[in-house]
Enzyme design. Structure first.
Site, mmCIF file in Angstrom:
data_model
loop_
_atom_site.group_PDB
_atom_site.id
_atom_site.type_symbol
_atom_site.label_atom_id
_atom_site.label_comp_id
_atom_site.label_asym_id
_atom_site.label_seq_id
_atom_site.Cartn_x
_atom_site.Cartn_y
_atom_site.Cartn_z
ATOM 1 N N HIS A 121 0.848 -1.285 -0.049
ATOM 2 C CA HIS A 121 0.150 0.030 -0.096
ATOM 3 C C HIS A 121 0.806 1.217 -0.175
ATOM 4 C CE1 HIS A 121 -3.615 2.356 2.104
ATOM 5 N NE2 HIS A 121 -3.375 2.785 1.201
ATOM 6 N N HIS A 155 1.266 5.095 -2.234
ATOM 7 C CA HIS A 155 0.536 5.917 -3.263
ATOM 8 C C HIS A 155 1.581 6.889 -3.694
ATOM 9 C CE1 HIS A 155 -3.761 4.815 -2.116
ATOM 10 N NE2 HIS A 155 -3.340 4.874 -0.777
ATOM 11 N N ARG A 174 -2.000 8.742 -6.165
ATOM 12 C CA ARG A 174 -2.367 9.397 -4.667
ATOM 13 C C ARG A 174 -3.756 9.026 -4.439
ATOM 14 N NH1 ARG A 174 -0.692 14.415 -1.772
ATOM 15 N NH2 ARG A 174 0.755 14.583 -3.304
ATOM 16 N N ALA A 175 -4.127 8.563 -3.241
ATOM 17 C CA ALA A 175 -5.454 8.288 -2.866
ATOM 18 C C ALA A 175 -6.389 9.681 -2.653
ATOM 19 C CB ALA A 175 -5.475 7.496 -1.446
ATOM 20 N N HIS A 184 -10.715 1.817 -1.144
ATOM 21 C CA HIS A 184 -10.005 2.943 -0.654
ATOM 22 C C HIS A 184 -10.911 4.219 -0.904
ATOM 23 C CE1 HIS A 184 -7.060 5.799 0.723
ATOM 24 N NE2 HIS A 184 -6.103 4.691 0.904
ATOM 25 N N TYR A 198 -11.037 8.191 5.619
ATOM 26 C CA TYR A 198 -10.532 7.029 5.373
ATOM 27 C C TYR A 198 -10.790 5.937 6.303
ATOM 28 C CZ TYR A 198 -7.043 9.264 1.912
ATOM 29 O OH TYR A 198 -6.765 9.720 0.935
ATOM 30 N N HIS A 213 -5.704 0.734 6.128
ATOM 31 C CA HIS A 213 -5.627 1.139 7.366
ATOM 32 C C HIS A 213 -5.919 0.448 8.532
ATOM 33 C CE1 HIS A 213 -7.152 4.029 4.191
ATOM 34 N NE2 HIS A 213 -5.732 4.488 4.068
ATOM 35 N N GLU A 268 2.118 2.522 3.967
ATOM 36 C CA GLU A 268 1.574 3.677 3.215
ATOM 37 C C GLU A 268 2.517 5.006 3.324
ATOM 38 O OE1 GLU A 268 -2.231 4.628 4.108
ATOM 39 O OE2 GLU A 268 -2.666 6.103 2.465
#
Lengths: 345, 345
Positions: free
Chosen positions: A6, A8, A70-71, A177, A193, A222, A283
């Site tokens: 995970h 980004h 990028r989330a 996500h 999130y 997460h 992350e």
């Protein structure tokens, strides 16, 4: 090897954001629309942009990052569907280029051009392009493209079935996500999130989705939001709802990541979630960038926390750091094998 | 003594629900409106209705439950503001009667007649009536009266200030507690409740509310949603936002309860949240009603989990079970003292 599933692309060249600004400015004033989708980003610029990730891989001891746009940048609720289609494609193409330039360090996961209220079928061509043409190993699926207002049907609704059919056909999992929040009550990384993770899990618990899609696989990031902390609550709710035990009902298809930024959280997770359902990521260069004054290490240096969990066996540890990722992302396993990196039999 | 600070009246006499149905039916057809607000509920019926709670108090070893109307029953998003005013008053009056009949077993907390988009000032008369006239010791405050769509401004917004001013004047804390969800994507007890807790905490972290209201006190229920599990994330986000340490920034005013229905969750909570910020409750006869097959005890028999945490000192334990409740709910402390039950000095 250590696979971080995970990451980004939060260190994009400025040209990408400049394009995005022009794209959105163009909604208000057609004169501001970007003239071209050629960002002028060279391979050298891409390599330079991911130096922080490469340094962290080296410093913290991970080998490969499963890398997606990028989330918060997905922003499915912003603009028009057409704008989102262009934006998704462009964002994914950069991921593809980075993963082609640095195939031993990154494996690609894509974003979808979801749009609030739009049929999910409109995301199928990009999904197919990513996986079948470009070799992506997974995709991010946003359960709330309205950006914090939860206007989509639950993930168990037939609305979503076309994307699940395609995912199963292409053998890719989805990380569930959300993206940024346009709801002033709901902060993105501090609330939306985690709420997204919790909400998605409960949607799956209420339904029977995996009866229809026994091969579908979801990663809830997460650490699963609030779920492991409230594992007893979920076991109890499932029981009250006459559902099977969670292991049978969900855990063949649902996996959690280790983006929990302190040791006690990871310790709890390892106690209640079977090791076969935990995947390692950090992350890194994500939501929390600082150094924890209580430890002297970065909050998101999650490998340290997993390393500290004494109760894990060697097999558990192999699963969390590598084996589970190869199982949940079969295309990643094949991609690695093709590069001479086979997993344990 | 053992004070359980979070119980809802989930065993109401059928007459209350029948009234509610008539009240809501009356929105569609005025002919169905209830003829009277006299429910015909006798004291005997009330005493009978709380026998399950009294039995659990005895069996599990708690003395007093801080008791408020059914959380999902508040349903602030349902009907009209006028309907909600009548409904709140009626629900609170039953709580008042029970707490008057059984003053050693129950202490009253009220619901407010919040309504989506209505000024919070319209809740002030009921708050004043509850506390100043009827001796209520606290109130439930819903950060999302839209029922799962999060349409209200964050709790740090001046929209909420009038209720905070009155709470401080009356010396009552609020439990931040959402109600049922009318959002099909968001299950109430499995997602909305926990999301509500997480979202509220993050709103408070982003703001500086307690600079304006140093004496305001909030209890965040259900163990604080996802917050303790992600305590490192919140410490890190606060640091990135240049906020003070959470102890200084929030923990003089924000408290968590122990409605976490398995031992590993309570164990984690005791590790990361200072004992002075943890209050004991079970929310018994609440979200999860069954017996945990892994332990043979009810999921919501939370006292067992707290008892198992070896790291707590006697002073910590006194605080969690009694002292912190007396401090956060000063009117509860005085109510108990007036009945000859003083806390430790």
């Amino acid at each position: 090897m250590i696979i971080d599933i995970h990451g980004h692309y939060t260190t994009e060249p400025q040209a990408l954001q400049a394009f995005r600004d022009k794209q959105l400015a163009g909604l208000a004033d057609a004169m501001r629309k970007p003239a071209s989708t050629d960002l002028g980003i060279t391979d050298e610029m891409l390599l330079k942009s991911v130096e922080p990730q490469l340094k962290f891989q080296k410093d913290r001891g991970s080998d490969l990052t499963v890398f997606s746009p990028r989330a918060a940048g997905m922003a499915h609720h912003v603009g028009t569907e057409e704008v989102g289609q262009v934006w998704s494609r462009m964002s994914n193409d950069l991921i593809h280029r980075i993963c082609t330039l640095l195939p031993d360090n990154f494996a690609p996961v894509g974003q979808l051009p979801q749009f609030p209220g739009a049929p999910i079928e409109r995301s199928l061509p990009e999904l197919t392009r990513l996986v079948a043409e470009l070799g992506f190993v997974g995709v991010n699926l946003n359960p709330d493209p309205s950006g914090g207002y939860w206007k989509s049907p639950p993930l168990t609704d037939r609305y979503w079935y076309p994307i699940y059919e395609k995912m199963v056909e292409l053998e890719v999992p989805a990380m569930i996500h959300v993206t940024s929040s346009c709801n002033p009550a709901v902060h993105h990384t501090g609330a939306h999130y985690l709420n997204g993770d919790t909400t998605a899990f409960m949607q799956l618990l209420q339904g029977n989705l995996f009866k229809d899609f026994p091969d579908l696989k979801f990663v809830i990031p997460h650490g699963g939001g609030a779920v492991p902390f409230h594992w007893g609550r979920y076991r109890g709710l499932a029981q009250d709802m006459k559902k099977p035990l969670l292991g049978e009902h969900l855990l063949k298809n649902v996996f959690f990541d280790t983006c929990v930024y302190h040791y006690p959280g990871i310790e709890l997770m390892a106690k209640v979630i079977p090791a076969g359902n935990i995947l390692f990521p950090s992350e890194m260069l994500g939501a929390v960038k600082g150094i924890d004054p209580e430890t002297g290490f970065h909050f998101d240096d999650t490998k340290r926390y997993v390393d500290q969990v004494k109760a894990l066996s060697d097999a558990d540890r192999y699963g969390i750091f590598e084996g589970n990722a190869r199982r949940v992302y079969p295309r990643l396993d094949r991609r690695l094998a093709a590069r001479g990196k086979k997993g344990r039999p």
